[in-house]
Design a protein around this motif. Structure first.
Motif, PDB file in Angstrom:
ATOM      1  N   PRO A 340     -62.306-101.578  81.829  1.00  0.00           N
ATOM      2  CA  PRO A 340     -62.001-102.419  80.669  1.00  0.00           C
ATOM      3  C   PRO A 340     -60.595-102.225  80.107  1.00  0.00           C
ATOM      4  O   PRO A 340     -60.074-103.131  79.452  1.00  0.00           O
ATOM      5  N   LEU A 442     -60.814-102.390  74.402  1.00  0.00           N
ATOM      6  CA  LEU A 442     -62.133-101.850  74.087  1.00  0.00           C
ATOM      7  C   LEU A 442     -62.749-102.562  72.882  1.00  0.00           C
ATOM      8  O   LEU A 442     -63.965-102.781  72.836  1.00  0.00           O
ATOM      9  N   VAL A 446     -65.992-104.046  74.529  1.00  0.00           N
ATOM     10  CA  VAL A 446     -66.987-102.977  74.462  1.00  0.00           C
ATOM     11  C   VAL A 446     -67.532-102.771  73.053  1.00  0.00           C
ATOM     12  O   VAL A 446     -68.739-102.609  72.871  1.00  0.00           O
ATOM     13  N   TYR A 447     -66.680-102.758  72.065  1.00  0.00           N
ATOM     14  CA  TYR A 447     -67.049-102.368  70.700  1.00  0.00           C
ATOM     15  C   TYR A 447     -68.024-103.365  70.078  1.00  0.00           C
ATOM     16  O   TYR A 447     -67.847-104.586  70.192  1.00  0.00           O
ATOM     17  N   GLY A 462     -68.553-107.560  73.194  1.00  0.00           N
ATOM     18  CA  GLY A 462     -69.670-106.634  73.215  1.00  0.00           C
ATOM     19  C   GLY A 462     -70.833-107.176  72.399  1.00  0.00           C
ATOM     20  O   GLY A 462     -71.999-107.081  72.809  1.00  0.00           O
ATOM     21  N   SER A 469     -73.757 -99.489  71.921  1.00  0.00           N
ATOM     22  CA  SER A 469     -73.824 -98.060  72.177  1.00  0.00           C
ATOM     23  C   SER A 469     -73.243 -97.313  70.980  1.00  0.00           C
ATOM     24  O   SER A 469     -72.017 -97.296  70.798  1.00  0.00           O
ATOM     25  N   ILE A 472     -70.492 -94.833  72.024  1.00  0.00           N
ATOM     26  CA  ILE A 472     -69.222 -95.458  72.383  1.00  0.00           C
ATOM     27  C   ILE A 472     -68.526 -96.001  71.143  1.00  0.00           C
ATOM     28  O   ILE A 472     -67.302 -95.834  70.968  1.00  0.00           O
ATOM     29  N   GLN A 496     -64.355 -94.947  78.622  1.00  0.00           N
ATOM     30  CA  GLN A 496     -64.539 -95.666  79.894  1.00  0.00           C
ATOM     31  C   GLN A 496     -65.597 -94.991  80.767  1.00  0.00           C
ATOM     32  O   GLN A 496     -66.379 -95.664  81.443  1.00  0.00           O
ATOM     33  N   TYR A 499     -68.946 -95.885  79.293  1.00  0.00           N
ATOM     34  CA  TYR A 499     -69.257 -97.294  79.574  1.00  0.00           C
ATOM     35  C   TYR A 499     -69.753 -97.448  81.010  1.00  0.00           C
ATOM     36  O   TYR A 499     -70.685 -98.202  81.278  1.00  0.00           O
ATOM     37  N   GLY A 504     -72.228-100.967  81.155  1.00  0.00           N
ATOM     38  CA  GLY A 504     -71.903-102.004  80.180  1.00  0.00           C
ATOM     39  C   GLY A 504     -72.228-103.398  80.675  1.00  0.00           C
ATOM     40  O   GLY A 504     -72.297-103.657  81.877  1.00  0.00           O
TER      41      GLY A 504
END
Length: 541
Positions: A340, A442, A446-447, A462, A469, A472, A496, A499, A504
């Motif tokens: 990512p 991120l 991801v966030y 995300g 998560s 995370i 990472q 993840y 992820g």
């Protein structure tokens, strides 16, 4: 001089310009040179939906806004870590890293003739949070809100802007956002409020108009047709070298290929890989690739109970033909990358080496209770390379018994379904990367600090996928506040790894590479990795 060229050279209105453009296409000559003082750009304008800096999304609008407006600071296209002065000639962080003070230049005027002040800058940033549209997301991630913005973002005097951070954060990240996010464009407050309707802060008007201080002024925009921007002679850096920039909606790659070689356009963007490859052998053009920080990816919705199962996500990760896609589809579109965090940052990890492994995927699916596979859908834009990636994915999913129907559509149909969390699989492109900082990627991919449907964190992918998560999230929040750079990078590497371990919901395949084709008559064009490409110094033979 041809009639077409005379019309475009002398015409000041949209009608004359469009008449010329039509004549250029229909004219018989093999080399129909565009006027020397104008840059004609051929591109797909389907995703150019709004010009309002508070709500406009996508790379295409970044390139438009960067030329209609000014930002407080800019990033050097050759070295993204280097922040250059723009409207702000000087800036300083507080010793405690909790505020940023910027000193604006004297004498800068908007295209309306009004002097630009720190009040305009403060109001522009506050407006983004008050409207709470898509581009408020990066500011909300720092803790700003409509309620606290007037207190934390304020003009100390006509030339001094102070931004107090509501939460501890990396001040460099805020500065990068000011340099790159479309939300950081500085608007002419009085011009915008003159068009306010029912308390919308001018939002309806700004969908198709502009009120900036940039080197070009918006003359006319016809959605999915053409946009004209004319030189602003009162620009504070001095007038741009070109008199006019014309953007034309030409979605067909083969048409663009013919037009760039014929001289009907000066710059072609968004062309298909085979056409770009063919033009690499044409001496009349230059092919310019620029690596961007966004990713091409496969996204799974964890709102779907199947994909909420880690084993199924792990199986899907083993059913992507990374090598085949990157070798056969991605040249001129992207470079192989499975993490990512974008390539080139100190916090980036080497690729984990994911590969197509059908037996492993079958075993995982059987363990999850799907020995015969299942039916699902893949949403994707119909444009290459996305549709090609989706077709490859459809074929490899079938090897494990997963029957995936491809649903191609417009941006609103594909990403709209993703924003509504009503999808199974999306083959898409995104992931921040505009700011040269791991947090940008991120935060986008991801966030997800609040996974409830009511949170509507639509600009956090995300959240769109339902991946949540706490470990995370906590590490991302701690990393962006860490003042020690080495420790901060170590924390981003750990994000990472986590993840990867938690599998992820978004799996990057390649990092985006934008390739434009330029006529050799064009000079001074430097494609910006953050998509904020400036045209003020571009000129032609």
């Amino acid at each position: 001089m041809s009639l077409a060229r005379t019309l475009l050279t002398r015409g000041n209105g949209l009608l004359a310009a469009l008449a010329c453009l039509a004549a250029l296409v229909l004219a018989a000559p093999a080399q129909a040179a565009t006027p020397r003082d104008q840059l004609v750009i051929g591109m797909n304008m389907n995703n150019l939906l709004s010009l309002d800096p508070a709500g406009a999304t996508g790379n295409d609008v970044l390139g438009v806004v960067a030329n209609l407006y000014d930002y407080l600071v800019e990033l050097d296209p050759h070295d993204l870590a280097r922040v250059r002065p723009a409207l702000a000639g000087h800036w300083v962080f507080a010793d405690d890293r909790r505020s940023l003070t910027l000193t604006l230049r004297e004498g800068v005027r908007f295209q309306s003739g009004r002097l630009l002040t720190a009040d305009d800058a403060a109001w522009s940033l506050q407006r983004v949070l008050k409207l709470n549209l898509a581009m408020a997301s990066p500011w909300k991630s720092y803790g700003f809100s409509a309620a606290n913005a007037p207190r934390l973002i304020r003009a100390l005097d006509a030339r001094t802007l102070r931004i107090d951070f509501p939460e501890p954060t990396d001040p460099k990240m805020v500065l990068y956002t000011l340099a790159t996010s479309v939300s950081a464009a500085i608007l002419d407050r009085q011009a915008v409020l003159a068009h306010e309707r029912n308390g919308d802060l001018g939002a309806a008007w700004l969908l198709t108009h502009a009120a900036g201080s940039g080197p070009f002024a918006l003359t006319e925009w016809r959605a999915k047709d053409a946009m004209l921007m004319d030189r602003f002679n009162g620009y504070w850096r001095g007038p741009a070298k070109l008199r006019r920039v014309v953007m034309r909606h030409i979605p067909e790659s083969l048409s663009l290929r013919f037009m760039i070689t014929r001289g009907d356009v000066d710059l072609a963007a968004g062309m298909a890989g085979p056409d770009i490859e063919a033009l690499k052998h044409d001496a009349s053009v230059v092919v310019q690739p620029v690596l961007r920080g966004t990713s091409y990816y496969v996204a799974l919705s964890m709102k779907n109970p199947r994909f909420a199962d880690r084993r199924v996500r792990l199986a899907l990760r083993s059913l992507i033909d990374y090598d085949g896609i990157n070798k056969a589809i991605m040249p001129n579109y992207g470079v192989a990358h499975q993490r990512p965090v974008m390539i080139g940052l100190a916090a980036a990890l080497p690729d984990p080496g994911y590969r197509l492994d059908v037996p492993r995927a079958r075993k995982l699916l059987a363990e999850a209770g799907y020995p015969q596979g299942f039916r699902t859908t893949i949403r994707v834009l119909s444009d290459p390379p996305l549709i090609n990636i989706a077709t490859s994915l459809q074929a490899t999913l079938a090897l494990a018994g997963i029957d995936a129907e491809i649903l191609s559509g417009t941006g609103n149909q594909v990403y709209g379904a993703m924003r509504d969390r009503k999808f199974d699989i999306v083959v898409g492109r995104g992931g921040g990367g505009v700011e040269p900082h791991p947090h940008a990627n991120l935060r986008a991919l991801v966030y997800n600090p609040d996974n409830s449907d009511a949170a509507r964190l639509t600009n956090f992918q995300g959240w769109r996928t339902g991946f949540h998560s706490p470990a995370i999230n906590r590490l991302i929040e701690e990393a962006v506040r860490e003042p020690d750079e080495a420790r901060q990078n170590a924390m981003y590497r750990e994000v990472q790894r986590l993840y990867d371990s938690e599998v992820g919901a978004i799996q990057p395949i390649a990092q985006m590479q934008e390739t434009v084709v330029l006529s050799r008559r064009v000079h001074g064009y430097v494609g910006h990795p953050s998509a904020t490409t400036h045209l003020r110094d571009v000129h032609k033979d």
